[in-house]
Design a protein around this motif. Structure first.
Motif, PDB file in Angstrom:
ATOM      1  N   VAL A  83      30.412  71.152  15.054  1.00  0.00           N
ATOM      2  CA  VAL A  83      30.503  70.096  14.050  1.00  0.00           C
ATOM      3  C   VAL A  83      31.848  69.410  14.229  1.00  0.00           C
ATOM      4  CG1 VAL A  83      30.433  69.533  11.597  1.00  0.00           C
ATOM      5  CG2 VAL A  83      29.076  71.452  12.476  1.00  0.00           C
ATOM      6  N   SER A  84      31.827  68.138  14.602  1.00  0.00           N
ATOM      7  CA  SER A  84      33.049  67.399  14.925  1.00  0.00           C
ATOM      8  C   SER A  84      33.171  66.190  14.014  1.00  0.00           C
ATOM      9  CB  SER A  84      33.014  66.960  16.394  1.00  0.00           C
ATOM     10  OG  SER A  84      34.163  66.207  16.715  1.00  0.00           O
ATOM     11  N   SER A  85      34.277  66.109  13.284  1.00  0.00           N
ATOM     12  CA  SER A  85      34.429  65.051  12.281  1.00  0.00           C
ATOM     13  C   SER A  85      34.814  63.703  12.871  1.00  0.00           C
ATOM     14  CB  SER A  85      35.466  65.463  11.236  1.00  0.00           C
ATOM     15  OG  SER A  85      36.725  65.669  11.845  1.00  0.00           O
ATOM     16  N   GLY A  86      35.356  63.680  14.087  1.00  0.00           N
ATOM     17  CA  GLY A  86      35.781  62.411  14.676  1.00  0.00           C
ATOM     18  C   GLY A  86      36.462  62.648  16.005  1.00  0.00           C
ATOM     19  N   GLN A  87      37.284  61.695  16.415  1.00  0.00           N
ATOM     20  CA  GLN A  87      38.007  61.847  17.675  1.00  0.00           C
ATOM     21  C   GLN A  87      38.928  63.056  17.591  1.00  0.00           C
ATOM     22  OE1 GLN A  87      40.110  58.238  18.564  1.00  0.00           O
ATOM     23  NE2 GLN A  87      38.292  57.165  19.279  1.00  0.00           N
ATOM     24  N   ASP A 137      30.484  64.273  11.778  1.00  0.00           N
ATOM     25  CA  ASP A 137      30.097  65.102  10.639  1.00  0.00           C
ATOM     26  C   ASP A 137      31.256  66.033  10.304  1.00  0.00           C
ATOM     27  OD1 ASP A 137      28.578  66.110   8.608  1.00  0.00           O
ATOM     28  OD2 ASP A 137      27.040  67.034   9.871  1.00  0.00           O
ATOM     29  N   SER A 138      31.284  66.541   9.100  1.00  0.00           N
ATOM     30  CA  SER A 138      32.356  67.453   8.709  1.00  0.00           C
ATOM     31  C   SER A 138      31.816  68.455   7.709  1.00  0.00           C
ATOM     32  CB  SER A 138      33.545  66.689   8.107  1.00  0.00           C
ATOM     33  OG  SER A 138      33.127  65.877   7.023  1.00  0.00           O
ATOM     34  N   VAL A 139      32.326  69.680   7.788  1.00  0.00           N
ATOM     35  CA  VAL A 139      31.938  70.732   6.855  1.00  0.00           C
ATOM     36  C   VAL A 139      32.739  70.564   5.568  1.00  0.00           C
ATOM     37  CG1 VAL A 139      31.870  73.215   6.451  1.00  0.00           C
ATOM     38  CG2 VAL A 139      31.317  72.305   8.713  1.00  0.00           C
ATOM     39  N   THR A 189      27.475  70.319   5.233  1.00  0.00           N
ATOM     40  CA  THR A 189      28.186  69.231   5.874  1.00  0.00           C
ATOM     41  C   THR A 189      27.888  67.905   5.193  1.00  0.00           C
ATOM     42  OG1 THR A 189      26.515  68.537   7.486  1.00  0.00           O
ATOM     43  CG2 THR A 189      27.815  70.487   8.038  1.00  0.00           C
ATOM     44  N   ARG A 190      28.717  66.931   5.513  1.00  0.00           N
ATOM     45  CA  ARG A 190      28.556  65.605   4.925  1.00  0.00           C
ATOM     46  C   ARG A 190      27.206  64.987   5.282  1.00  0.00           C
ATOM     47  NH1 ARG A 190      32.556  62.692   3.046  1.00  0.00           N
ATOM     48  NH2 ARG A 190      34.086  63.925   4.231  1.00  0.00           N
ATOM     49  N   ASN A 191      26.780  65.138   6.521  1.00  0.00           N
ATOM     50  CA  ASN A 191      25.548  64.484   6.967  1.00  0.00           C
ATOM     51  C   ASN A 191      24.280  65.236   6.598  1.00  0.00           C
ATOM     52  OD1 ASN A 191      27.210  62.573   8.093  1.00  0.00           O
ATOM     53  ND2 ASN A 191      26.873  63.194  10.213  1.00  0.00           N
ATOM     54  N   HIS A 192      24.382  66.558   6.385  1.00  0.00           N
ATOM     55  CA  HIS A 192      23.178  67.346   6.115  1.00  0.00           C
ATOM     56  C   HIS A 192      22.967  67.650   4.637  1.00  0.00           C
ATOM     57  CE1 HIS A 192      23.752  68.043  10.469  1.00  0.00           C
ATOM     58  NE2 HIS A 192      22.444  68.145  10.481  1.00  0.00           N
ATOM     59  N   GLY A 193      23.877  67.198   3.799  1.00  0.00           N
ATOM     60  CA  GLY A 193      23.687  67.331   2.363  1.00  0.00           C
ATOM     61  C   GLY A 193      23.474  68.760   1.914  1.00  0.00           C
TER      62      GLY A 193
END
Length: 423
Positions: free
Chosen positions: A31-35, A282-284, A299-303
């Protein structure tokens, strides 16, 4: 969504750990939040360049016993000198399997040439950048340092002057002008290393660049350019060297770094080839913990749909990537509420001298000797912490950030694989 292992963080530590696990047949998700911080790196990797008391380190492995004496909570000290030596060898082999062409040895540091023309001790460097032995010189007596007209992130004359002072080589600084870059040059916000590389990597721009470099380099034995070439692979640089007929080396530039991006892309490509899942953007946000175990990640994307795994690896980085958060009340780890090594008085977090070692760089999550994260003084049985989110070391002053990430990553990956393999 069920996995064998979920790794939180897509930087060097997280990716290396996931690759190490995937190579052993584990189903991993990152799970990678960004760069990642790799996008801001030089592409070189440090193992240990200086002890906490300021003593320079020539031979990293030989200095580990003294490091343990001076810094018993350093990740290397927790892991143990013999294990660090073994894992540093394995880390170099892993990077090679990722298709990275690196130079260097864990037995002895070398010096890489910086964008300022100075030298800095390191462990592994891309073969595309110029390096020297610790007590050695460049293999050329004359070098042309050539910048790109309008590219303000690299000043060739400054680098050339520093090389004269540091190494005594004959140098000349100049600027390369290519009409193909005019469109980018008209927009300063777009005139960055990555965008320049996309243009210079095109085959149709090889001949104009070759002609201009020949003219500017004159009788120089080698050419140093800013790292604005070879975004995806080394082929454009190889073709340019063959056309010019002399060595061409690249010097890292200000972020975003082409060399750092190449490193990250190679790691991601290897992970996905092995069947690993990469979740970008995405981020936990929070976790379920029951009886000392992490049972779910949200995570943010998986609700409300949790990610579930037998093992979890926290490689979320430091303050730069919000793996650690500094509030008025102190420093905290935001997902699990882990124990954090810091200082109570905010006045003690930093020093007024910008170039002095900064105490906050040693803040981070507390772990046991297995690198399991501590919460209220107790290790969570299936949560490990690696890389910049952990404390006990100064990656800048000690020159060990990449080594801590890679060695911790493989240390944890092998522990997880061994534990899962037990009946």
């Amino acid at each position: 969504m069920r996995f064998d292992v979920v790794v939180i963080g897509g930087g060097l530590a997280g990716m290396a750990c996931a690759i190490g696990l995937a190579e052993q047949g584990k189903r991993c998700a990152v799970v990678s939040s960004g760069q990642s911080a790799l996008y801001f790196s030089s592409g070189s990797l440090d193992l240990l360049a200086q002890l906490p008391d300021g003593t320079p380190v020539d031979a990293p492995l030989a200095a580990l016993s003294e490091l343990a004496r001076q810094a018993p909570q350093h990740p290397y000290s927790l892991i143990g000198a013999d294990r660090v030596a073994q894992l540093s060898d394995e880390a170099a082999q892993l990077l090679q399997r990722c298709g990275l062409s690196l130079q260097g040895s864990n037995e002895r540091n070398h010096l890489r040439i910086t964008p300022l023309g100075t030298r800095r001790a390191t462990w592994l460097s891309p073969k595309t950048i110029p390096v020297t032995p610790l007590a050695g010189e460049l293999p050329w007596e004359s070098v042309a340092v050539i910048g790109i007209e309008g590219f303000l992130d690299f000043q060739p004359q400054l680098a050339a002057d520093s090389l004269i002072q540091a190494l005594g080589v004959r140098t000349r600084g100049d600027w390369l002008h290519l009409p193909a870059l005019d469109r980018l040059r008209n927009n300063p916000s777009e005139f960055r290393a990555v965008n320049i590389a996309r243009v210079l990597d095109l085959p149709e721009n090889l001949m104009p660049m070759e002609d201009e470099l020949r003219r500017l380099a004159g009788d120089a034995e080698a050419i140093f350019l800013p790292a604005c070439l070879g975004l995806e692979e080394d082929a454009p640089l190889v073709a340019l060297q063959a056309a010019v007929g002399k060595p061409v080396r690249l010097l890292p530039t200000l972020p975003p770094s082409v060399l750092g991006m190449r490193l990250h892309q190679a790691l991601r490509r290897r992970l996905q080839q092995l069947g690993g899942i990469f979740m970008p953007g995405d981020s936990v946000l929070r976790a379920d913990i029951d009886a000392g175990r992490v049972t779910g990640l949200y995570t943010r994307n998986h609700g409300d749909i949790p990610l579930q795994a037998q093992q979890v690896v926290l490689a979320s980085g430091s303050f730069f990537s919000n793996g650690l958060v500094a509030d008025f009340d102190g420093v905290r780890e935001p997902v699990f509420g882990l124990d954090v090594e810091s200082r109570a008085d905010r006045a003690d977090w930093s020093r007024s001298d910008l170039f002095a070692p900064q105490p906050y760089l040693q803040f981070g999550v507390r772990t046991d000797g297995r690198l399991r994260a501590l919460r209220c003084g107790e290790a969570l049985t299936n949560l490990y912490a690696i890389g910049a989110v952990t404390g006990g070391y100064d990656p800048l002053q000690q020159g060990c950030g990449a080594g801590v990430s890679l060695i911790g990553a493989l240390h944890v990956a092998q522990q997880i694989a061994a534990e899962e393999g037990r009946p």
